[in-house]
Design an enzyme around this catalytic site. Sequence first.
Site, PDB file in Angstrom:
ATOM      1  N   SER A  93       8.008 -43.651  40.174  1.00  0.00           N
ATOM      2  CA  SER A  93       7.520 -44.357  38.808  1.00  0.00           C
ATOM      3  C   SER A  93       7.379 -43.676  37.672  1.00  0.00           C
ATOM      4  O   SER A  93       7.145 -44.209  36.775  1.00  0.00           O
ATOM      5  CB  SER A  93       6.811 -45.533  39.489  1.00  0.00           C
ATOM      6  OG  SER A  93       7.486 -46.429  40.300  1.00  0.00           O
ATOM      7  N   TYR A 188       4.066 -55.693  38.331  1.00  0.00           N
ATOM      8  CA  TYR A 188       4.807 -54.644  38.519  1.00  0.00           C
ATOM      9  C   TYR A 188       6.055 -55.039  38.924  1.00  0.00           C
ATOM     10  O   TYR A 188       6.227 -55.401  40.259  1.00  0.00           O
ATOM     11  CB  TYR A 188       4.060 -53.505  39.129  1.00  0.00           C
ATOM     12  CG  TYR A 188       4.743 -52.124  39.173  1.00  0.00           C
ATOM     13  CD1 TYR A 188       4.072 -51.153  38.153  1.00  0.00           C
ATOM     14  CD2 TYR A 188       5.658 -51.805  39.633  1.00  0.00           C
ATOM     15  CE1 TYR A 188       4.588 -50.081  37.899  1.00  0.00           C
ATOM     16  CE2 TYR A 188       6.440 -50.477  39.644  1.00  0.00           C
ATOM     17  CZ  TYR A 188       5.758 -49.651  38.518  1.00  0.00           C
ATOM     18  OH  TYR A 188       6.387 -48.263  38.343  1.00  0.00           O
ATOM     19  N   SER A 189       7.130 -54.561  38.136  1.00  0.00           N
ATOM     20  CA  SER A 189       8.572 -54.996  38.782  1.00  0.00           C
ATOM     21  C   SER A 189       9.412 -53.881  38.391  1.00  0.00           C
ATOM     22  O   SER A 189       9.814 -53.440  37.299  1.00  0.00           O
ATOM     23  CB  SER A 189       9.109 -56.367  38.215  1.00  0.00           C
ATOM     24  OG  SER A 189      10.358 -56.389  38.408  1.00  0.00           O
ATOM     25  N   ASN A 190      10.076 -53.214  39.587  1.00  0.00           N
ATOM     26  CA  ASN A 190      10.978 -52.096  39.094  1.00  0.00           C
ATOM     27  C   ASN A 190      12.075 -52.720  38.328  1.00  0.00           C
ATOM     28  O   ASN A 190      12.955 -51.850  37.569  1.00  0.00           O
ATOM     29  CB  ASN A 190      11.621 -51.436  40.474  1.00  0.00           C
ATOM     30  CG  ASN A 190      10.318 -50.719  41.305  1.00  0.00           C
ATOM     31  OD1 ASN A 190       9.892 -49.627  40.406  1.00  0.00           O
ATOM     32  ND2 ASN A 190       9.801 -51.199  42.317  1.00  0.00           N
ATOM     33  N   GLY A 324       3.561 -42.539  41.233  1.00  0.00           N
ATOM     34  CA  GLY A 324       4.953 -42.714  41.496  1.00  0.00           C
ATOM     35  C   GLY A 324       4.936 -42.671  43.298  1.00  0.00           C
ATOM     36  O   GLY A 324       4.159 -41.855  44.015  1.00  0.00           O
TER      37      GLY A 324
END
Length: 369
Positions: A93, A188-190, A324
Site C-alpha cells: 500500500s 481503509y478501502s483499497n 504496506g
Amino acid sequence: MQRTSLRPSTMMRFVAALTAAGLLTTTGTALADTGADRKVVQEALDQMTASGGALGAQARVTDGHQRFSARSGKAELNSNRPVPENGRFRVGSITKTFVSMVLLQLAGEGKFDLDSPVVRHLPGLIDGRITIRQVLQHTSGLYNYTDALPLSPDEFEKIRYKHWTPQEMLKISTDKPLDFDPGTRWSYSNTNYVVAGLLVEKLTGKPYGKAVEQRILKPLHLDGTEVPGDNADIRGPHAHGYVTVAGKPNDITRINPSVAWAAGEIVSTTRDLDTFGVALATGRLLKPAQQREIVKTTAVSPEYGLGLQVQTLKCGTKVWGHGGGIPGYSSQLLTTPDTQKRLELSITSAPTEGDPNPGFVKLLDEVFC
C-alpha cells in the site's frame, strides 16, 4: 501478521501494537535525542526474525547525519543466503502514496479540484456524492473489494496468477452498498485507489503506471522501483516470502500483482523509498498548496492525509509515511517532517506462526524516540 491480505493489516497491527505499548498517541513530550544505536536496531530486526512470523527483514535508518542499513534472517527458506542489503520487494500500500502524489500534481496543474465529485471526470463510475478528496483520504464509504477476495493461503493459491482489470475490482465494490455516507467516517478501502488510478489515467491519457514513472520514478532516479503490471517476478536481488498451503511451506513470492493495481502493486527498495520519502516531506514533487493538502487531516480522518499517514509518537516525534502488506511482504516508509529521522523496512513472511510486532516496536522506538 496477516500475510495474505492486500489491506495494510500489518501496518494496522503495528499501529495497534504501538498504541498498546504506549508509543503512539496524539500528544506527548519529546525525549532527549540520543541517536539511533546500530546494535539496538540489529537486535530489533533479529527479534522480528526470531519470532517465527518473519523469515527475513531489511531496514534503512537515517538519524541526522548517521545513515546505515541492517538485515536479519535469510532470503530463502532452505538456504543460508542472507537477505540482500538493498534487495527489491513488493511495497504493497505504499503504492497509494505514489498515486496520491501524481493526482496532487495534476491538481496543482489545474486539472481538477480536490473537492469535485469523481463522476465529473468519470461519469457513472461510483456514487455521485463521492469527491476526489474522499477517495484519497478513505472517507468515501466505498466497500473494500479485497474483503471479498479469497485471500487465505489455500484459496489465494488458485488465483495468484490471475490477471485482474480495475473494472473487475471496482465492480466487486459497487455491487455492494456504501459502507457509510461519503465524508462521515474513515475506513481503509483499497477500492479508493482503484478509483484514483482510473482518475490518473483519465486525466493524463496514459496508463497510471506510466504516469507514476514519468512524474516520480524518472525525476527522482528511482531505478530500483517499477510498476510491474502482470509481471509475476521480482527482478533483481530479493528475499522470498512464504505461507503455508495444505500444511506445507509455499513460496508466495511470485504472484500477478494486478490484483493490487494502483492500490498496492509497486516493487521498490529501501534506498528508493528513502529518496521518495525525502522528496515527499520536502515538497520537491508538489506545489506548496498541494503539499499542504497531502498532510491535511480532519476530525473524521485524524491520522490520515491524502495517501499519507500523519501521526505523533508518544515521545513527541511526528512521523509521516505509509505501511504496506501484500502476500509475502510487509513494508514501512516513515520520516519525520524535517527528514532528520527516517526508516524504511521490508519484512518477508515465514510459513510459521509468530509475532514480529514487539521487534518492530523496539525498532520504531530506537529510530524515532
